[in-house]
Enzyme design. Structure first.
Site, PDB file in Angstrom:
ATOM      1  N   ARG A  70       4.509 -12.875  24.874  1.00  0.00           N
ATOM      2  CA  ARG A  70       5.698 -12.340  24.203  1.00  0.00           C
ATOM      3  C   ARG A  70       6.844 -12.312  25.212  1.00  0.00           C
ATOM      4  O   ARG A  70       6.644 -12.134  26.404  1.00  0.00           O
ATOM      5  CB  ARG A  70       5.437 -10.913  23.701  1.00  0.00           C
ATOM      6  CG  ARG A  70       4.489 -10.851  22.513  1.00  0.00           C
ATOM      7  CD  ARG A  70       4.373  -9.433  21.976  1.00  0.00           C
ATOM      8  NE  ARG A  70       3.633  -8.561  22.839  1.00  0.00           N
ATOM      9  CZ  ARG A  70       4.162  -7.649  23.643  1.00  0.00           C
ATOM     10  NH1 ARG A  70       5.486  -7.471  23.690  1.00  0.00           N
ATOM     11  NH2 ARG A  70       3.410  -6.890  24.408  1.00  0.00           N
ATOM     12  N   TYR A 199       3.845 -19.461  20.769  1.00  0.00           N
ATOM     13  CA  TYR A 199       2.847 -18.480  21.212  1.00  0.00           C
ATOM     14  C   TYR A 199       2.675 -17.384  20.147  1.00  0.00           C
ATOM     15  O   TYR A 199       3.659 -16.832  19.633  1.00  0.00           O
ATOM     16  CB  TYR A 199       3.240 -17.848  22.556  1.00  0.00           C
ATOM     17  CG  TYR A 199       2.385 -16.643  22.844  1.00  0.00           C
ATOM     18  CD1 TYR A 199       1.067 -16.813  23.274  1.00  0.00           C
ATOM     19  CD2 TYR A 199       2.836 -15.357  22.602  1.00  0.00           C
ATOM     20  CE1 TYR A 199       0.242 -15.722  23.454  1.00  0.00           C
ATOM     21  CE2 TYR A 199       2.017 -14.257  22.782  1.00  0.00           C
ATOM     22  CZ  TYR A 199       0.726 -14.446  23.208  1.00  0.00           C
ATOM     23  OH  TYR A 199      -0.092 -13.355  23.369  1.00  0.00           O
ATOM     24  N   LYS A 208       3.409  -8.319  15.398  1.00  0.00           N
ATOM     25  CA  LYS A 208       4.319  -7.383  16.055  1.00  0.00           C
ATOM     26  C   LYS A 208       5.671  -7.315  15.328  1.00  0.00           C
ATOM     27  O   LYS A 208       6.278  -6.250  15.211  1.00  0.00           O
ATOM     28  CB  LYS A 208       4.539  -7.794  17.507  1.00  0.00           C
ATOM     29  CG  LYS A 208       3.269  -7.889  18.326  1.00  0.00           C
ATOM     30  CD  LYS A 208       2.543  -6.571  18.438  1.00  0.00           C
ATOM     31  CE  LYS A 208       1.412  -6.656  19.455  1.00  0.00           C
ATOM     32  NZ  LYS A 208       0.639  -5.410  19.503  1.00  0.00           N
ATOM     33  N   HIS A 228       1.308   1.394  16.799  1.00  0.00           N
ATOM     34  CA  HIS A 228       0.548   0.467  17.646  1.00  0.00           C
ATOM     35  C   HIS A 228      -0.794   1.134  17.972  1.00  0.00           C
ATOM     36  O   HIS A 228      -1.027   1.549  19.098  1.00  0.00           O
ATOM     37  CB  HIS A 228       1.373   0.207  18.916  1.00  0.00           C
ATOM     38  CG  HIS A 228       0.894  -0.931  19.752  1.00  0.00           C
ATOM     39  ND1 HIS A 228       1.298  -1.104  21.058  1.00  0.00           N
ATOM     40  CD2 HIS A 228       0.058  -1.969  19.493  1.00  0.00           C
ATOM     41  CE1 HIS A 228       0.731  -2.197  21.557  1.00  0.00           C
ATOM     42  NE2 HIS A 228      -0.020  -2.737  20.633  1.00  0.00           N
ATOM     43  N   SER A 250      -0.428  -2.028  26.220  1.00  0.00           N
ATOM     44  CA  SER A 250      -1.196  -3.256  26.361  1.00  0.00           C
ATOM     45  C   SER A 250      -2.042  -3.166  27.642  1.00  0.00           C
ATOM     46  O   SER A 250      -1.635  -2.527  28.612  1.00  0.00           O
ATOM     47  CB  SER A 250      -0.249  -4.458  26.453  1.00  0.00           C
ATOM     48  OG  SER A 250       0.632  -4.449  25.356  1.00  0.00           O
ATOM     49  N   CYS A 252      -4.997  -1.692  28.181  1.00  0.00           N
ATOM     50  CA  CYS A 252      -5.739  -0.461  28.452  1.00  0.00           C
ATOM     51  C   CYS A 252      -7.058  -0.431  27.683  1.00  0.00           C
ATOM     52  O   CYS A 252      -7.703   0.616  27.588  1.00  0.00           O
ATOM     53  CB  CYS A 252      -4.907   0.760  28.076  1.00  0.00           C
ATOM     54  SG  CYS A 252      -3.551   1.068  29.223  1.00  0.00           S
ATOM     55  N   ASP A 279      -5.373  -2.914  16.633  1.00  0.00           N
ATOM     56  CA  ASP A 279      -4.020  -3.035  17.202  1.00  0.00           C
ATOM     57  C   ASP A 279      -2.945  -2.274  16.427  1.00  0.00           C
ATOM     58  O   ASP A 279      -2.061  -1.705  17.039  1.00  0.00           O
ATOM     59  CB  ASP A 279      -3.642  -4.523  17.275  1.00  0.00           C
ATOM     60  CG  ASP A 279      -2.444  -4.789  18.196  1.00  0.00           C
ATOM     61  OD1 ASP A 279      -2.351  -4.132  19.252  1.00  0.00           O
ATOM     62  OD2 ASP A 279      -1.614  -5.644  17.862  1.00  0.00           O
ATOM     63  N   ARG A 373      -6.126 -16.186  24.361  1.00  0.00           N
ATOM     64  CA  ARG A 373      -6.448 -15.360  23.193  1.00  0.00           C
ATOM     65  C   ARG A 373      -7.516 -15.971  22.308  1.00  0.00           C
ATOM     66  O   ARG A 373      -7.708 -17.180  22.286  1.00  0.00           O
ATOM     67  CB  ARG A 373      -5.169 -15.208  22.333  1.00  0.00           C
ATOM     68  CG  ARG A 373      -4.022 -14.504  23.043  1.00  0.00           C
ATOM     69  CD  ARG A 373      -4.190 -13.023  22.970  1.00  0.00           C
ATOM     70  NE  ARG A 373      -3.173 -12.300  23.727  1.00  0.00           N
ATOM     71  CZ  ARG A 373      -2.787 -11.065  23.421  1.00  0.00           C
ATOM     72  NH1 ARG A 373      -3.295 -10.433  22.388  1.00  0.00           N
ATOM     73  NH2 ARG A 373      -1.900 -10.442  24.177  1.00  0.00           N
TER      74      ARG A 373
HETATM   75  C1  OXD Z   1       0.094  -6.471  22.816  1.00  0.00           C
HETATM   76  C2  OXD Z   1      -0.750  -7.300  21.953  1.00  0.00           C
HETATM   77  O1  OXD Z   1       0.729  -6.998  23.737  1.00  0.00           O
HETATM   78  O2  OXD Z   1      -1.438  -6.739  21.092  1.00  0.00           O
HETATM   79  O3  OXD Z   1       0.141  -5.264  22.593  1.00  0.00           O
HETATM   80  O4  OXD Z   1      -0.739  -8.538  22.091  1.00  0.00           O
HETATM   81 MN    MN Z   2      -0.912  -4.697  20.797  1.00  0.00          MN
END
Ligand code: OXD
Ligand code: MN
Length: 590
Positions: A70, A199, A208, A228, A250, A252, A279, A373
């Site tokens: 991102r 991406y 998102k 989130h 992100s 964690c 998520d 991913r």
């Molecule tokens: C993030 C994701 O960056 O879920 O939070 O990709």
């Molecule tokens: Mn996320």
């Protein structure tokens, strides 16, 4: 055409006139159509078909190496008024932004096909679900959207013939030029424009862009919340399930927590953990006054590196079929995939994520990009909740915040009440690790893990949280904070983490049921150390005492940091939040 909805048809016509594709294909969601698109992507080299015995239905894709994550610096919230985007978002006047981007989209799909993807975020027919339409020139996007959302004709059924309540997403890979890459949200127009990226996080517009940035704005206006957050259910031996939602920045371990395997001490009693989402959560008060959550997504877009049979066997099993892998290493010996942390045996004969042969130096050059991913269907997940498709969602008993803190935050604490819980969430932070570029140990504030994803002014976002609490009253979920990342003086993690995090979640569950005690500290309620079940763990009570320790001096520093952070929001910071900070300082001074 899959709909008679005039608003959809008119908008698609306008975007076709702008982008000038050679062909327009409406995605009906049928297996024939998707299968033909997979074949086409394989024939052009856009994707590679993996070993169909070991990984049935799985495909591999590589993005342009300049396009692997991102791009927050190029992500915009274009509300009409600048102050409505707030100090934490990039802003541009919508008229100016449309004027800048329109020429970039003009004719961008000449020689290409435009795919029209109708999709539902949330189970079709759910009162919490919403419809989006994404226009794209990428088959990769179509195939990913098929996994991540509920696509096709059925999505339009929710919309009907006259509604205008759908999110208009326009995506073109264009030339994948990083200098001309834009991820732009027009919240007041229900519109997202994304250009020059391929991406996932920038182009799967349901995720998102819609489900957090646009939806957070819609939720504020319509009385619900887009967060989130993962959602999981803990089923007790008597069959009763308690649902928890949890927000972490992100990196964690959200996906790991969402799919955790109960430790033996709980498994043998018959406890089970179910994943509803990893998520994003959409939450709305139900008829009984409690807060209900759905996962608006239909799959997992997870980080591959580090996923293995020990860290997250459920995620790994989820990726064994019908999955798209992006930017991982390609094992040429058996046409499968590999990433750092999958096992200790990098393939001999392999291609690295950039598409180059991966020769020698496997400890120096990474086979998979750190942000590589998997896009995997939720239905593959061995612990997917039986309530996953429940249109009503699941009732949330507890909301959990957390981050990576070496010393400050204890293993777990509970907020005094909802308002204090909003304060706790708004002060969430993580310390940078050696894995990220830049200094180690720098505190980054990330309120509710929403900093990059809130589609409006964060001061107003806190206010919305406070209002939701008033509406929910005594039916509001209890709010907690956890920290799995306390370290000893040598920098080693003290708490084992992973499945053992359930021991902490069980205290949370018991608190929700009024079945566990607590001790009052200046920062909130903590468990008595003996109330964290240590059976089968190589950790003693004193260690747990240490993990629960609240260092008043560190917390005074923390309060200063919060005050600095809060100053950003100026007079849009709700007074309640400032009062909470004063109250914390007063308790610390006592
Ligand atoms: C993030 C994701 O960056 O879920 O939070 O990709
Ligand atoms: Mn996320």
């Amino acid at each position: 055409m899959l709909t008679n909805n005039k608003n959809v048809l008119t908008w698609v016509e306008e975007m076709v006139a702008l982008c000038k594709p050679d062909k327009v294909v409406w995605i009906d969601g049928s297996e024939e159509q998707l299968s033909a698109l997979r074949d086409e992507a394989v024939s052009t080299g856009e994707m590679e078909r993996l070993n169909q015995e070991k990984l049935p239905g799985c495909l591999l894709h590589r993005t342009n190496p300049n396009d692997v994550a991102r791009v927050e610096a190029r992500t915009f919230i274009c509300s009409r008024k600048e102050e409505d985007a707030g100090p934490t978002n990039n802003w541009c006047d919508p008229k100016e932004m449309y004027a800048k981007l329109t020429p970039m989209y003009d004719g961008v799909m000449k020689g290409r096909t435009m795919y029209v993807i109708p999709y539902s975020m949330g189970p079709i027919g759910s009162p919490l679900a919403k419809v989006g339409v994404e226009l794209t020139d990428s088959i990769y996007v179509v195939l990913n959207m098929d996994i991540m959302t509920r696509i096709g004709k059925a999505a339009f059924e929710n919309l009907g013939d006259t509604s205008n309540d759908f999110v208009r997403g326009l995506h073109s890979k264009a030339d994948v030029d990083p200098e001309k890459r834009y991820i732009v949200h027009f919240p007041e127009d229900n519109t997202i424009w994304s250009i020059n990226s391929g991406y996932g996080g920038n182009v799967l517009l349901g995720k998102k862009c819609f489900a957090l940035r646009i939806a957070s704005y819609q939720g504020k206006n319509e009385g619900w919340m887009a967060e989130h957050m993962l959602i999981l259910g803990i089923e007790a031996p008597n069959g009763e399930t308690t649902y928890i939602s949890a927000a972490f920045p992100s990196a964690c371990g959200k996906t790991n927590l969402a799919m955790l395997i109960p430790p033996e001490v709980y498994a043998k009693q018959g406890y089970k953990v179910w994943t509803v989402g990893d998520d994003i959560a959409w939450l709305k008060p139900g008829a009984d006054g409690r807060l209900y959550a759905i996962n608006p997504e239909n799959g997992f877009f997870g980080v591959a590196p580090g996923t293995n049979m020990k860290s997250n066997p459920n995620a790994l099993k989820t990726t064994m079929k019908d999955t798209i892998f992006t930017n991982v290493a390609h094992n040429l010996d058996d046409n499968t995939v590999w990433w750092e942390g999958l096992d200790k045996n990098p393939p001999e004969n392999a291609v690295e994520w950039t598409g180059k042969p991966w020769n020698g130096k496997k400890d120096e050059i990474k086979g998979a990009h750190p942000n590589s991913r998997f896009t995997a269907p939720a239905r593959n997940c061995p612990c997917i909740s039986p309530e996953f498709d429940n249109p009503q969602g699941v009732p949330i008993s507890a909301m959990v915040f957390g981050g990576r803190r070496a010393k400050t935050a204890p293993l777990v604490y509970q907020s005094f009440d909802w308002k204090h819980g909003v304060f706790v969430g708004s002060t969430m932070a993580s310390e940078t690790t050696a894995a990220a570029t830049g200094a180690v140990g720098v505190v980054r504030r990330d309120p509710m893990a929403m900093l990059p994803f809130c589609g409006y002014h964060m001061g107003d976002y806190f206010k919305h949280w406070l209002e939701m609490g008033e509406k929910l009253g005594d039916k509001a979920p209890k709010i907690f904070n956890v920290n799995w990342f306390r370290t000893d003086d040598e920098g080693h993690f003290i708490w084992p983490g992973f499945g053992d995090n359930m021991r902490v979640l069980m205290w949370i569950v018991n608190r929700c049921k009024g079945a566990a005690d607590a001790v009052e500290t200046p920062i909130g309620y903590e468990p008595k150390p003996e109330d964290i079940n240590l059976e089968g763990l190589d950790i003693d009570l004193d260690t747990v005492k240490g993990l629960l320790d609240v260092d008043v001096d560190l917390w005074k520093e923390e309060a200063k940091g919060i005050r600095e952070f809060y100053a950003k929001f100026g007079d849009r910071l709700p007074k309640e939040m400032a009062d909470q900070l004063d109250a914390l300082e007063a308790r610390l001074d006592k």
